[in-house]
Design an enzyme around this catalytic site. Structure first.
Site, PDB file in Angstrom:
ATOM      1  N   CYS A 128      16.917  -3.184  22.452  1.00 27.04           N
ATOM      2  CA  CYS A 128      16.859  -1.826  22.985  1.00 27.04           C
ATOM      3  C   CYS A 128      15.747  -1.775  24.032  1.00 27.04           C
ATOM      4  O   CYS A 128      14.591  -2.053  23.739  1.00 27.04           O
ATOM      5  CB  CYS A 128      16.572  -0.883  21.821  1.00 27.04           C
ATOM      6  SG  CYS A 128      16.427   0.819  22.310  1.00 27.04           S
TER       7      CYS A 128
ATOM      8  N   SER B  87      24.581  11.016  25.015  1.00 25.64           N
ATOM      9  CA  SER B  87      23.892  11.727  23.937  1.00 25.64           C
ATOM     10  C   SER B  87      24.344  13.169  23.942  1.00 25.64           C
ATOM     11  O   SER B  87      23.900  13.959  24.767  1.00 25.64           O
ATOM     12  CB  SER B  87      22.378  11.653  24.159  1.00 25.64           C
ATOM     13  OG  SER B  87      21.979  10.303  24.128  1.00 25.64           O
ATOM     14  N   LEU B  88      25.227  13.501  23.033  1.00 26.59           N
ATOM     15  CA  LEU B  88      25.835  14.835  23.033  1.00 26.59           C
ATOM     16  C   LEU B  88      25.009  15.806  22.189  1.00 26.59           C
ATOM     17  O   LEU B  88      24.519  16.801  22.680  1.00 26.59           O
ATOM     18  CB  LEU B  88      27.257  14.707  22.488  1.00 26.59           C
ATOM     19  CG  LEU B  88      28.298  15.666  23.002  1.00 26.59           C
ATOM     20  CD1 LEU B  88      28.314  15.755  24.507  1.00 26.59           C
ATOM     21  CD2 LEU B  88      29.667  15.249  22.483  1.00 26.59           C
TER      22      LEU B  88
ATOM     23  N   GLU C  36       7.940   0.311  25.260  1.00 25.79           N
ATOM     24  CA  GLU C  36       8.330  -0.425  24.066  1.00 25.79           C
ATOM     25  C   GLU C  36       9.752  -0.956  24.197  1.00 25.79           C
ATOM     26  O   GLU C  36      10.618  -0.313  24.794  1.00 25.79           O
ATOM     27  CB  GLU C  36       8.220   0.494  22.847  1.00 25.79           C
ATOM     28  CG  GLU C  36       6.775   0.882  22.599  1.00 25.79           C
ATOM     29  CD  GLU C  36       6.571   1.805  21.414  1.00 25.79           C
ATOM     30  OE1 GLU C  36       5.559   1.634  20.724  1.00 25.79           O
ATOM     31  OE2 GLU C  36       7.395   2.683  21.162  1.00 25.79           O
TER      32      GLU C  36
ATOM     33  N   CYS D 168      15.299   5.041  16.808  1.00 32.96           N
ATOM     34  CA  CYS D 168      15.644   5.911  17.940  1.00 32.96           C
ATOM     35  C   CYS D 168      14.706   7.106  18.010  1.00 32.96           C
ATOM     36  O   CYS D 168      14.488   7.785  17.016  1.00 32.96           O
ATOM     37  CB  CYS D 168      17.017   6.544  17.741  1.00 32.96           C
ATOM     38  SG  CYS D 168      18.361   5.463  17.899  1.00 32.96           S
TER      39      CYS D 168
ATOM     40  N   SER E 105      22.769   4.319  28.037  1.00 38.81           N
ATOM     41  CA  SER E 105      22.830   5.583  27.297  1.00 38.81           C
ATOM     42  C   SER E 105      22.224   6.697  28.145  1.00 38.81           C
ATOM     43  O   SER E 105      21.141   6.546  28.702  1.00 38.81           O
ATOM     44  CB  SER E 105      22.048   5.431  25.990  1.00 38.81           C
ATOM     45  OG  SER E 105      22.083   6.630  25.252  1.00 38.81           O
TER      46      SER E 105
ATOM     47  N   CYS F 164      13.721  16.478  25.791  1.00 34.58           N
ATOM     48  CA  CYS F 164      14.606  16.832  24.671  1.00 34.58           C
ATOM     49  C   CYS F 164      13.720  17.236  23.486  1.00 34.58           C
ATOM     50  O   CYS F 164      12.724  16.571  23.188  1.00 34.58           O
ATOM     51  CB  CYS F 164      15.503  15.654  24.296  1.00 34.58           C
ATOM     52  SG  CYS F 164      16.581  15.149  25.660  1.00 34.58           S
TER      53      CYS F 164
ATOM     54  N   CYS G 243       9.369  10.131  29.940  1.00 35.40           N
ATOM     55  CA  CYS G 243      10.695  10.670  30.268  1.00 35.40           C
ATOM     56  C   CYS G 243      10.513  12.078  30.824  1.00 35.40           C
ATOM     57  O   CYS G 243       9.592  12.778  30.447  1.00 35.40           O
ATOM     58  CB  CYS G 243      11.553  10.718  29.000  1.00 35.40           C
ATOM     59  SG  CYS G 243      13.294  11.075  29.311  1.00 35.40           S
TER      60      CYS G 243
ATOM     61  N   GLY H 245      12.918   6.697  28.120  1.00 33.51           N
ATOM     62  CA  GLY H 245      13.352   7.075  29.463  1.00 33.51           C
ATOM     63  C   GLY H 245      14.841   7.340  29.589  1.00 33.51           C
ATOM     64  O   GLY H 245      15.616   7.110  28.661  1.00 33.51           O
ATOM     65  N   GLU H 246      15.203   7.868  30.744  1.00 30.13           N
ATOM     66  CA  GLU H 246      16.609   8.164  31.059  1.00 30.13           C
ATOM     67  C   GLU H 246      17.071   7.159  32.114  1.00 30.13           C
ATOM     68  O   GLU H 246      16.701   7.269  33.288  1.00 30.13           O
ATOM     69  CB  GLU H 246      16.712   9.615  31.563  1.00 30.13           C
ATOM     70  CG  GLU H 246      18.053   9.971  32.183  1.00 30.13           C
ATOM     71  CD  GLU H 246      19.261   9.664  31.309  1.00 30.13           C
ATOM     72  OE1 GLU H 246      19.269  10.020  30.127  1.00 30.13           O
ATOM     73  OE2 GLU H 246      20.210   9.042  31.835  1.00 30.13           O
TER      74      GLU H 246
ATOM     75  N   CYS I 231      12.818  14.602  20.550  1.00 24.95           N
ATOM     76  CA  CYS I 231      12.499  13.205  20.876  1.00 24.95           C
ATOM     77  C   CYS I 231      11.002  13.025  21.092  1.00 24.95           C
ATOM     78  O   CYS I 231      10.380  13.808  21.820  1.00 24.95           O
ATOM     79  CB  CYS I 231      13.256  12.795  22.138  1.00 24.95           C
ATOM     80  SG  CYS I 231      12.900  11.105  22.653  1.00 24.95           S
TER      81      CYS I 231
HETATM   82  N1  SAH Z   1      17.776   9.002  27.754  1.00 23.85           N
HETATM   83  C1  SAH Z   1      18.802   8.262  27.069  1.00 23.85           C
HETATM   84  C2  SAH Z   1      18.219   7.213  26.133  1.00 23.85           C
HETATM   85  C3  SAH Z   1      17.351   7.859  25.097  1.00 23.85           C
HETATM   86  S1  SAH Z   1      17.098   7.280  23.482  1.00 23.85           S
HETATM   87  C4  SAH Z   1      19.682   9.213  26.295  1.00 23.85           C
HETATM   88  O1  SAH Z   1      19.336  10.369  26.174  1.00 23.85           O
HETATM   89  O2  SAH Z   1      20.741   8.788  25.847  1.00 23.85           O
HETATM   90  C5  SAH Z   1      18.561   6.873  22.700  1.00 23.85           C
HETATM   91  C6  SAH Z   1      19.083   7.902  21.682  1.00 23.85           C
HETATM   92  O3  SAH Z   1      18.133   8.291  20.679  1.00 23.85           O
HETATM   93  C7  SAH Z   1      19.538   9.178  22.347  1.00 23.85           C
HETATM   94  O4  SAH Z   1      20.809   9.511  21.847  1.00 23.85           O
HETATM   95  C8  SAH Z   1      18.511  10.162  21.863  1.00 23.85           C
HETATM   96  O5  SAH Z   1      18.966  11.485  21.917  1.00 23.85           O
HETATM   97  C9  SAH Z   1      18.254   9.681  20.464  1.00 23.85           C
HETATM   98  N2  SAH Z   1      17.032  10.217  19.846  1.00 23.85           N
HETATM   99  C10 SAH Z   1      15.935  10.692  20.447  1.00 23.85           C
HETATM  100  N3  SAH Z   1      15.028  11.087  19.532  1.00 23.85           N
HETATM  101  C11 SAH Z   1      15.551  10.843  18.314  1.00 23.85           C
HETATM  102  C12 SAH Z   1      15.068  10.989  16.983  1.00 23.85           C
HETATM  103  N4  SAH Z   1      13.855  11.451  16.718  1.00 23.85           N
HETATM  104  N5  SAH Z   1      15.878  10.604  15.971  1.00 23.85           N
HETATM  105  C13 SAH Z   1      17.094  10.093  16.230  1.00 23.85           C
HETATM  106  N6  SAH Z   1      17.593   9.912  17.467  1.00 23.85           N
HETATM  107  C14 SAH Z   1      16.834  10.285  18.506  1.00 23.85           C
END
Ligand code: SAH
Length: 373
Positions: free
Chosen positions: A109, A222-223, A96, A342, A200, A120, A116, A168-169, A123
């Site tokens: 985006c 993404s912290l 997507e 996101c 990201s 996490c 992935c 994805g990462e 996600c």
């Molecule tokens: N792999 C990359 C890109 C992932 S998506 C990364 O981790 O940065 C982009 C952002 O969306 C990341 O910060 C991810 O942690 C966040 N994200 C994932 N699931 C989410 C959710 N359900 N609600 C809000 N943010 C989310």
């Protein structure tokens, strides 16, 4: 269907195209011409590339192709956000991309992998597992489709910003992502400024270190948690690259580069990471790095085990961080009615009837908005 006998020219950045032309007895500047046709003018029919000789056009026709993955569905949210469902491989594999139109910019985006590997816990992409890396062609095709789609619809400007925050990462698909980013920023392709392209990452430390010398695009990290114990639970990659290493890599990305700043992302999970104690720890952790902080309200999806923090809690968190000198913004959820926010990108083909229904609804609500720019 991708034609496996021919080179897909979408997969080559300028250096790659130059090498291709030179290897075939042509001048290197053909690369620039071809990029302008394909990426700037959106022309993919060789016969229209009139500044190239007939012989060269025939050669390209015979040995190369410009092929895009299929768009299987498009949805438009009530707030104007659009989502493309793009088929890669068989019908069961889709990715997507999401376009977020705003007054002065159109942010796209982009996905970098089908699924992935990082798993996490908050996600929804994680729930579908990992299938494969996207190719450079599949990554840049997402931009091509959105950018030229907007221009064809009469928008004055196409895509102005790209964030690699889809499925994805990106840093685990390093080479393909870097080649695509090259094209995004190339003056003969999309000519996006490096500040307007963001990669990201969940914290692939060696890749961040490699990125320091490789490119100058904006980096988002993404912290989501201020200590290792909690971060291990939310982002299992933290067990491999704990916060000390991650923050060290962040320092190496910005130190010595005046204009660089890290964007830290922090998803707001109710009663998990959203207290003022966490905020205080976070200040200690990132306070001495040139950065800004994005708070992302958690976007729910079916069977999610978390809830989004209350609006008040998010405000308090943001104010606290601000009061300690860290520029902090709460991201507005965009496109959540079409599961485009996101972490909601699942890329799957199932559930199509529901998608259709939502698409029609979205269109009705949006009305004439598609030509508003
Ligand atoms: N792999 C990359 C890109 C992932 S998506 C990364 O981790 O940065 C982009 C952002 O969306 C990341 O910060 C991810 O942690 C966040 N994200 C994932 N699931 C989410 C959710 N359900 N609600 C809000 N943010 C989310």
């Amino acid at each position: 269907m991708v034609n496996i006998d021919k080179i897909n020219l979408l997969s080559l950045n300028r250096a790659g195209l130059q090498a291709f032309f030179v290897a075939n007895g042509e001048k290197a500047f053909r690369a620039r011409q071809l990029m302008q046709w394909v990426h700037q003018r959106g022309v993919t029919d060789f016969s229209e590339m009139t500044d190239m000789s007939r012989t060269l056009r025939d050669f390209l026709q015979q040995h190369t192709c410009i092929e895009f993955p299929n768009v299987i569905d498009t949805q438009i949210s009530a707030d104007g956000t659009r989502k493309w469902l793009i088929q890669v491989d068989g019908v069961e594999n889709a990715i997507e991309s999401v376009l977020i139109p705003e007054k002065s910019r159109n942010t796209l985006c982009i996905s970098s992998q089908v699924g992935c590997t990082l798993n996490c816990s908050f996600c929804s992409t994680a729930k579908q597992g990992f299938n494969r890396n996207l190719t450079t062609a599949e990554i840049i095709a997402q931009l091509h489709l959105a950018h030229h789609g907007l221009l064809e619809e009469g928008y004055k400007q196409g895509v102005t910003n790209v964030v690699m925050m889809g499925m994805g990462e990106p840093l685990l698909n390093f080479d393909a992502v870097i080649a695509a980013v090259d094209m995004m920023c190339d003056d003969y392709a999309y000519a996006l400024s490096k500040r307007r392209v963001t990669i990201s990452t969940a914290g692939v430390v060696p890749a961040i270190e490699k990125l320091v010398n490789e490119t100058d695009v904006a980096l988002a990290v993404s912290l989501h948690a201020p200590d290792n114990q909690l971060r291990n639970q939310l982002l299992p990659i933290n067990r491999k690259y704990p916060l000390e290493q991650l923050l060290k890599a962040c320092h190496s990305y910005v130190d010595g580069y005046k204009s660089r700043k890290i964007t830290f992302e922090y998803v707001m999970l109710k009663d998990i990471n959203d207290s003022l104690i966490h905020a205080r720890q976070l200040v200690k952790l990132i306070g001495n790095i040139p950065c800004k902080l994005n708070l992302i309200p958690f976007n729910p999806y079916p069977n999610a085990i978390y809830k989004c923090s209350d609006a008040e809690t998010i405000d308090q968190f943001r104010e606290y961080m601000g009061s300690r000198g860290i520029v902090t913004v709460t991201r507005r959820a965009r496109g959540d009615d079409i599961d485009a926010a996101c972490g909601q990108l699942a890329g799957q083909f199932r559930d199509r009837s529901r998608r259709r229904q939502k698409y029609q609804l979205g269109l009705m609500e949006v009305g004439g908005l598609t030509h508003a720019h």
